[in-house]
Design a protein around this motif. Structure first.
Motif, PDB file in Angstrom:
ATOM      1  N   ASN A   1       0.854  -1.179   0.000  1.00 59.73           N
ATOM      2  CA  ASN A   1       0.000   0.000   0.000  1.00 59.73           C
ATOM      3  C   ASN A   1       0.894   1.234   0.000  1.00 59.73           C
ATOM      4  N   PRO A   2       0.340   2.424  -0.265  1.00 61.59           N
ATOM      5  CA  PRO A   2       1.160   3.638  -0.337  1.00 61.59           C
ATOM      6  C   PRO A   2       2.019   3.829   0.908  1.00 61.59           C
ATOM      7  N   LEU A   3       3.248   4.341   0.672  1.00 60.26           N
ATOM      8  CA  LEU A   3       4.241   4.449   1.730  1.00 60.26           C
ATOM      9  C   LEU A   3       4.510   5.904   2.090  1.00 60.26           C
ATOM     10  N   VAL A   4       4.876   6.112   3.335  1.00 64.46           N
ATOM     11  CA  VAL A   4       5.464   7.379   3.732  1.00 64.46           C
ATOM     12  C   VAL A   4       6.946   7.296   3.369  1.00 64.46           C
ATOM     13  N   PRO A   5       7.438   8.136   2.454  1.00 63.52           N
ATOM     14  CA  PRO A   5       8.830   7.991   2.010  1.00 63.52           C
ATOM     15  C   PRO A   5       9.809   8.253   3.145  1.00 63.52           C
ATOM     16  N   LEU A   6      10.890   7.495   3.149  1.00 61.90           N
ATOM     17  CA  LEU A   6      11.962   7.735   4.100  1.00 61.90           C
ATOM     18  C   LEU A   6      12.792   8.910   3.631  1.00 61.90           C
ATOM     19  N   GLN A   7      13.138   9.796   4.562  1.00 70.03           N
ATOM     20  CA  GLN A   7      14.003  10.918   4.237  1.00 70.03           C
ATOM     21  C   GLN A   7      15.475  10.492   4.327  1.00 70.03           C
ATOM     22  N   SER A   8      16.343  11.323   3.824  1.00 74.32           N
ATOM     23  CA  SER A   8      17.762  10.984   3.769  1.00 74.32           C
ATOM     24  C   SER A   8      18.374  10.886   5.160  1.00 74.32           C
ATOM     25  N   GLU A   9      19.239   9.893   5.335  1.00 73.17           N
ATOM     26  CA  GLU A   9      20.100   9.859   6.518  1.00 73.17           C
ATOM     27  C   GLU A   9      21.182  10.919   6.357  1.00 73.17           C
ATOM     28  N   LYS A  10      21.664  11.460   7.477  1.00 75.14           N
ATOM     29  CA  LYS A  10      22.711  12.477   7.428  1.00 75.14           C
ATOM     30  C   LYS A  10      23.753  12.187   8.501  1.00 75.14           C
ATOM     31  N   LEU A  11      25.010  12.274   8.122  1.00 74.50           N
ATOM     32  CA  LEU A  11      26.101  12.033   9.054  1.00 74.50           C
ATOM     33  C   LEU A  11      27.110  13.171   8.949  1.00 74.50           C
ATOM     34  N   THR A  12      27.435  13.774  10.077  1.00 73.01           N
ATOM     35  CA  THR A  12      28.448  14.816  10.148  1.00 73.01           C
ATOM     36  C   THR A  12      29.662  14.267  10.870  1.00 73.01           C
ATOM     37  N   SER A  13      30.831  14.419  10.258  1.00 72.51           N
ATOM     38  CA  SER A  13      32.066  13.827  10.769  1.00 72.51           C
ATOM     39  C   SER A  13      33.098  14.890  11.099  1.00 72.51           C
ATOM     40  N   TYR A  14      33.766  14.693  12.234  1.00 73.40           N
ATOM     41  CA  TYR A  14      34.925  15.502  12.623  1.00 73.40           C
ATOM     42  C   TYR A  14      36.084  14.526  12.838  1.00 73.40           C
ATOM     43  N   GLU A  15      37.212  14.780  12.189  1.00 72.37           N
ATOM     44  CA  GLU A  15      38.307  13.817  12.242  1.00 72.37           C
ATOM     45  C   GLU A  15      39.651  14.522  12.274  1.00 72.37           C
ATOM     46  N   VAL A  16      40.584  13.957  13.037  1.00 72.01           N
ATOM     47  CA  VAL A  16      41.980  14.390  13.017  1.00 72.01           C
ATOM     48  C   VAL A  16      42.836  13.154  12.775  1.00 72.01           C
ATOM     49  N   GLY A  17      43.933  13.332  12.065  1.00 70.78           N
ATOM     50  CA  GLY A  17      44.766  12.179  11.762  1.00 70.78           C
ATOM     51  C   GLY A  17      46.189  12.577  11.444  1.00 70.78           C
ATOM     52  N   ALA A  18      47.065  11.597  11.461  1.00 69.22           N
ATOM     53  CA  ALA A  18      48.473  11.810  11.139  1.00 69.22           C
ATOM     54  C   ALA A  18      49.026  10.568  10.474  1.00 69.22           C
ATOM     55  N   LYS A  19      49.920  10.771   9.495  1.00 72.46           N
ATOM     56  CA  LYS A  19      50.611   9.685   8.806  1.00 72.46           C
ATOM     57  C   LYS A  19      52.068  10.075   8.659  1.00 72.46           C
ATOM     58  N   THR A  20      52.955   9.110   8.871  1.00 71.95           N
ATOM     59  CA  THR A  20      54.376   9.400   8.711  1.00 71.95           C
ATOM     60  C   THR A  20      55.127   8.125   8.372  1.00 71.95           C
ATOM     61  N   ALA A  21      56.317   8.285   7.819  1.00 68.55           N
ATOM     62  CA  ALA A  21      57.201   7.168   7.501  1.00 68.55           C
ATOM     63  C   ALA A  21      58.598   7.516   8.001  1.00 68.55           C
ATOM     64  N   LEU A  22      59.275   6.536   8.606  1.00 71.41           N
ATOM     65  CA  LEU A  22      60.576   6.745   9.222  1.00 71.41           C
ATOM     66  C   LEU A  22      61.572   5.714   8.714  1.00 71.41           C
ATOM     67  N   PHE A  23      62.861   5.983   8.985  1.00 74.07           N
ATOM     68  CA  PHE A  23      63.936   5.033   8.673  1.00 74.07           C
ATOM     69  C   PHE A  23      63.883   4.595   7.212  1.00 74.07           C
ATOM     70  N   ASP A  24      63.935   5.614   6.334  1.00 74.82           N
ATOM     71  CA  ASP A  24      63.929   5.362   4.906  1.00 74.82           C
ATOM     72  C   ASP A  24      62.687   4.576   4.510  1.00 74.82           C
TER      73      ASP A  24
ATOM     74  N   TYR B   1      25.122  11.333  13.809  1.00 81.80           N
ATOM     75  CA  TYR B   1      24.398  10.532  12.820  1.00 81.80           C
ATOM     76  C   TYR B   1      22.904  10.739  13.054  1.00 81.80           C
ATOM     77  N   LYS B   2      22.191  11.319  12.077  1.00 79.26           N
ATOM     78  CA  LYS B   2      20.800  11.709  12.281  1.00 79.26           C
ATOM     79  C   LYS B   2      19.881  11.093  11.233  1.00 79.26           C
ATOM     80  N   ASP B   3      18.607  10.998  11.612  1.00 83.68           N
ATOM     81  CA  ASP B   3      17.551  10.516  10.713  1.00 83.68           C
ATOM     82  C   ASP B   3      17.871   9.146  10.136  1.00 83.68           C
ATOM     83  N   ILE B   4      18.349   8.243  10.993  1.00 83.83           N
ATOM     84  CA  ILE B   4      18.720   6.902  10.545  1.00 83.83           C
ATOM     85  C   ILE B   4      17.462   6.165  10.101  1.00 83.83           C
ATOM     86  N   GLN B   5      17.552   5.526   8.948  1.00 92.83           N
ATOM     87  CA  GLN B   5      16.428   4.764   8.412  1.00 92.83           C
ATOM     88  C   GLN B   5      16.353   3.419   9.141  1.00 92.83           C
TER      89      GLN B   5
END
Length: 734
Positions: A488-511, A525-529
Motif C-alpha cells: 500500500n502507499p508508503l510514507v517515504p523515508l528521508q535521507s540519513e545524514k552524518l556529520t564527521s569531525y576527524e583528526v589524523g596523522a601519517k608518517t614514515a621513518l627510517f627510509d 548521525y541523524k535521521d537513521i532509516q
C-alpha cells in the motif's frame, strides 16, 4: 584473554587498516593512487583515512571476493546474505535494501557506482587493487557514501604480451580456475581478457533431506580494449559478464519450540540441529545473480590539468527463494526477483597549476530502473499465498560537485568542497488479485518524491617531511526512498545524514621502513532509516526514527626490519551508540513474559514471536564491535636466482557485535561472539614470471561465526560462515 592480540597487533604493526592507506609491501615503494584520480595524490600523504590492498596482496591472501578483504581492515565488518553485500565501516552501514533504497557504503568498480547491494560483493578477477576510504565521502563520491566507499580497480591492458593461468583445489570439492591474457594489437591498442570459474560443493548439511548447502557455481569474464598512444588522450572500454549460482540460503535455527513457530506447528519440538553446520529446512531453489556491464573510461592530460570521463551501464537480474520458517514444515517461504538496469556518468576536471590555487570540478548523473517481484508461499498465508507484488522504482539523479585547494604556505593546505545531489524517485506498485487479499493491500498505486542533499567538506592539512597531519569536517547523506516491497502507499523515508569531525596523522621513518598512522573521529548521525512497530496494523514498517553518535580511534603501523620481511598490525576502538531510538522494533516470545521489556505484548501462551517495541537509546549500533585488530607477517625468502618462497600469516580479531539493534529483543540472540579469522599460506614463485605453487589454510582457528542472524516472528536463525578450509593451487605466468 580476548584482548591478548592487542599487543601483537600493535607490536607487529598493521599494514592495512582504516587509518592508513599505504603500500602493502615495504619492499616496493610505488605510489598508490585512488581509483579515477579523485584523490589525486599518494595515499600515504592524503588527508583521508583509507586502506589499500594491491593485487599482489589479494593473491597472497587467497582473497576470492571483495568481502574477504576485511581480514586486513579492522574498521570494516563485511557480511553477505543471499548475495547481498552487508558492509559496515566504523559502525555505519545497511543490513539490506531492495528497490527504492541503497546502502550507506558506496561501491565502485573502475570508477562506476554500483547501485545495488546484491552483487556488490564482487569476485576478485584480475584485480589491480581494492581501496577503502573511511568516513563520509560525499563531496567526491556522492550520495550513499555516508560511511565510506569501496573502490575496486581491475587491471587495464598493457603494451606487453603477458598472461597467466591457475587452478586451485580446496576442501568441500572446491575448484577455482582463472586465466588472463594481454595482447598488444598495435603501437596504440591492446586487449586484455580475464576469466574465472569457481565451484564448491558446500559446507552445510540440511538434515531434513541430506542436501549439501553453502555451495556455488560462479563464472566471470571480462574483456578490455585499451587505447594509449604517446599523446595526451587515452581510453579503456570494458565489457564484463558474471553469473553466480548459489545453493538456497541455509539458516541454522538457534531455538526450537515455543520460540520457533514452525517447530511447534509441525511437531518439531527439538532445538536446533546438533551441529553448527547443520540446518533443518524445506527444500528450495538456487539463488541466481547475473549481470552484464559496460564501462568507458576516457582521460585527457593537458598542461596543468586533466579531464576524466567515466560512463557505465549495467543490466542486472537476481532471483532468491528462502525458507523463512527455519524448519522442514512448509509454513513460510518467499520468492524475490529483482531486475533492472543502471546508466551512470561522471566527468571531472582537475588542475595541477604551479601556483597556490587548484581545483576539481565535476558532475555525475544516474538513471536507474529497479523492479522487485515478491511472492509468498506456505500455510501461514492461507487464501492469499502465491500472490504477486510488483514494486518498480525509477531513479533520476544529478549532482554537481567540486573541491578547491589553496596552499596557505608551501606546507599548509586548505581544502573546501561540496556536492549538491538531487534524486527523483518514482514508485509504481501492482498487486495481483491474490495479493490484494492481504490485509491493507491496494491493487495499484504510484508515488513520486524528490530528495535533495548538500554534502560539504573542509580539510586543513600540514605536510610533514614524509607524511601529513590533518583535521577535517565532512558530511555524508544516504538518499531517501521507499521501503519495498510495498502493498500500500508508503510514507517515504528521508535521507540519513552524518556529520564527521576527524583528526589524523601519517608518517614514515627510517627510509620508509617504518610507517605509522593514527586517526580519531566523531560522528553525529541523524535521521537513521530504521524499522519500527506500527501500532495500528501490528506490522513492521520503516521511518527515520533514530539518531546516534559514534567516536573512535584507529592505529596502524607497518615495518620492514629486514629486506623481504614485512610485519604489520592495526587496531580500531569504536564507541557507536544510539542517542535516541525510542520506537525500536523488537520481537518478543508469545509463550512467556519478557521482564524489562514493557513494550512487549501480554503473553498469549502460543508459539512463535510477536512484534514489540523498545527504547534502545544508549544501545550499540548493529555490526559495530568495540574492538577489532589485525596482524600479519609476510616473509619472502630467496631460494635461488630463479625462485622465492613466500610465507604469509594473517589474523583478524573481531569483537562481539549485534546483527540487529538490541540483538533483536528480549532473547538477545541476534548477536555475534568475538572471534579470530586466521589465514596462512606458503608459496613457491619463479622469478620474474613462471611457475607458482601455493598451499593455504583459511579459518585456521576454526572460528564459528554467522553471516547474518535475524530474529523474526518465526524464530531466530542465521547463515553460518565457512569452517576451516585448506587447499593448494598451481599456476603459470608469462
Amino acid at each position: 584473554m580476548r584482548y591478548s592480540i592487542t599487543a601483537l597487533a600493535i607490536a607487529l604493526a598493521a599494514h592495512a587498516t582504516a587509518a592508513s592507506a599505504q603500500e602493502d609491501s615495504a619492499a616496493t615503494d610505488e605510489e598508490i593512487i585512488v581509483t579515477a584520480g579523485k584523490i589525486g595524490t599518494n595515499l600515504d600523504r592524503a588527508p583521508v583515512a583509507a586502506v589499500s590492498l594491491s593485487g599482489e596482496t589479494l593473491e597472497r591472501l587467497n582473497i576470492q571476493s571483495v568481502r574477504d578483504t576485511q581480514i586486513r581492515m579492522p574498521s570494516v565488518v563485511y557480511d553477505t546474505s543471499g548475495g547481498s553485500a552487508q558492509v559496515y565501516i566504523r559502525g555505519i552501514g545497511t543490513n539490506s535494501a531492495y528497490a527504492g533504497l541503497e546502502s550507506s557504503i558506496g561501491t565502485y568498480q573502475d570508477g562506476v557506482y554500483l547501485q545495488r547491494q546484491v552483487g556488490a560483493a564482487l569476485d576478485v578477477v584480475d584485480m589491480a587493487g581494492v581501496e577503502v576510504l573511511n568516513g563520509p565521502q560525499g563531496s567526491l563520491y556522492g550520495r550513499n557514501a555516508t560511511g565510506g566507499v569501496i573502490l575496486v580497480t581491475t587491471k587495464d591492458p598493457t603494451d606487453r604480451y603477458e598472461g597467466s593461468a591457475s587452478v586451485e583445489y580446496a576442501r568441500f570439492d572446491s575448484v577455482t580456475a582463472e586465466g588472463v591474457v594481454n595482447v598488444p594489437l598495435s603501437q596504440d591498442f591492446a586487449v586484455r581478457v580475464a576469466g574465472k570459474y569457481a565451484y564448491s560443493d558446500g559446507y552445510v548439511t540440511n538434515v531434513a533431506n541430506g542436501d549439501r548447502l553453502g555451495g556455488y557455481r560462479n563464472a566471470t569474464v571480462r574483456g578490455k580494449l585499451g587505447y594509449n598512444p604517446a599523446g595526451p588522450f587515452s581510453a579503456v572500454l570494458a565489457v564484463e559478464y558474471s553469473r553466480q549460482v548459489s545453493d538456497p540460503i541455509a539458516r541454522r535455527r538457534l531455538t526450537g519450540a515455543p520460540e520457533c513457530l514452525a517447530c511447534a506447528v509441525y511437531g518439531e519440538n527439538l532445538p536446533a540441529p546438533g551441529g553448527f553446520y547443520e540446518v533443518d529446512q524445506t527444500r528450495s531453489r538456487d539463488t541466481l545473480i547475473s549481470y552484464t556491464a559496460g564501462t568507458l573510461n576516457l582521460r585527457y592530460e593537458g598542461e596543468g590539468f586533466s579531464v576524466v570521463s567515466v560512463t557505465g551501464y549495467r543490466d542486472f537480474s537476481y532471483k532468491v527463494f528462502v525458507d523463512q520458517d527455519f524448519a522442514a514444515g512448509d509454513l513460510f517461504r518467499t520468492r524475490a526477483e529483482e531486475y533492472g538496469w543502471t546508466f551512470t556518468h561522471d566527468s571531472f576536471v582537475r588542475t595541477d597549476f604551479d601556483g597556490p590555487f587548484n581545483f576539481l570540478l565535476g558532475v555525475s548523473g544516474e538513471i536507474d530502473r529497479d523492479t522487485l517481484l515478491g511472492q509468498f508461499f506456505g500455510d501461514a498465508f492461507g487464501s492469499f499465498q502465491g500472490g504477486i507484488n510488483h514494486s518498480r522504482v525509477d531513479l533520476r539523479s544529478i549532482s554537481p560537485y567540486g573541491e578547491f585547494y589553496y596552499a596557505i604556505t608551501p606546507k599548509l593546505k586548505l581544502t573546501l568542497g561540496g556536492r549538491y545531489n538531487i534524486d527523483e524517485k518514482k514508485l509504481r506498485v501492482t498487486n495481483d488479485p491474490t495479493a490484494v487479499l492481504a490485509p491493507g493491500a491496494t491493487a495499484q498505486f504510484r508515488q513520486k518524491d524528490v530528495f535533495k542533499d548538500f554534502t560539504p567538506r573542509a580539510v586543513l592539512s600540514y605536510e610533514l617531511p614524509d607524511g601529513t597531519v590533518y583535521a577535517s569536517f565532512s558530511r555524508g547523506a544516504k538518499s531517501g526512498g521507499y521501503n519495498t516491497p510495498a502493498l500500500n502507499p508508503l510514507v517515504p523515508l528521508q535521507s540519513e545524514k552524518l556529520t564527521s569531525y576527524e583528526v589524523g596523522a601519517k608518517t614514515a621513518l627510517f627510509d620508509r621502513r617504518l610507517k605509522l598512522a593514527a586517526a580519531g573521529f566523531y560522528y553525529d548521525y541523524k535521521d537513521i532509516q530504521v524499522s519500527f512497530v506500527d501500532a495500528a496494523s501490528g506490522g513492521v514498517r520503516a521511518e527515520n526514527a533514530a539518531n546516534a553518535r559514534v567516536y573512535g580511534l584507529e592505529l596502524t603501523a607497518s615495518a620492514e626490519p629486514v629486506t623481504g620481511l614485512t610485519i604489520s598490525g592495526g587496531a580500531t576502538w569504536l564507541d557507536a551508540k544510539f542517542k535516541s531510538y525510542t520506537s525500536a522494533a523488537i520481537f518478543c516470545p508469545k509463550a512467556y513474559a519478557s521482564p524489562g521489556y514493557p513494550g512487549c505484548p501480554t503473553p498469549t501462551g502460543g508459539p512463535g514471536m510477536v512484534n514489540g517495541v523498545a527504547d534502545l537509546s544508549g544501545s550499540r549500533l548493529p555490526r559495530a564491535p568495540e574492538w577489532s585488530f589485525s596482524a600479519a607477517v609476510d616473509y619472502t625468502i630467496p631460494l635461488s636466482d630463479d625462485y622465492d618462497a613466500i610465507l604469509t600469516v594473517a589474523d583478524r580479531y573481531t569483537g562481539s557485535y549485534d546483527f540487529l539493534a538490541g540483538a533483536g529483543g528480549p532473547l538477545g540472540l541476534s548477536r555475534q561472539d568475538s572471534f579470530h579469522m586466521v589465514t596462512a599460506s606458503a608459496s613457491l614463485v619463479q622469478r620474474p614470471g613462471g611457475l607458482k605453487l601455493r598451499a593455504f589454510v583459511e579459518n585456521l582457528a576454526k572460528a564459528k561465526y554467522y553471516l547474518d542472524l535475524p530474529t523474526s516472528a518465526f524464530g531466530i536463525a542465521g547463515s553460518v560462515g565457512a569452517p576451516r578450509t585448506y587447499g593448494a593451487s598451481i599456476g603459470f605466468s608469462f
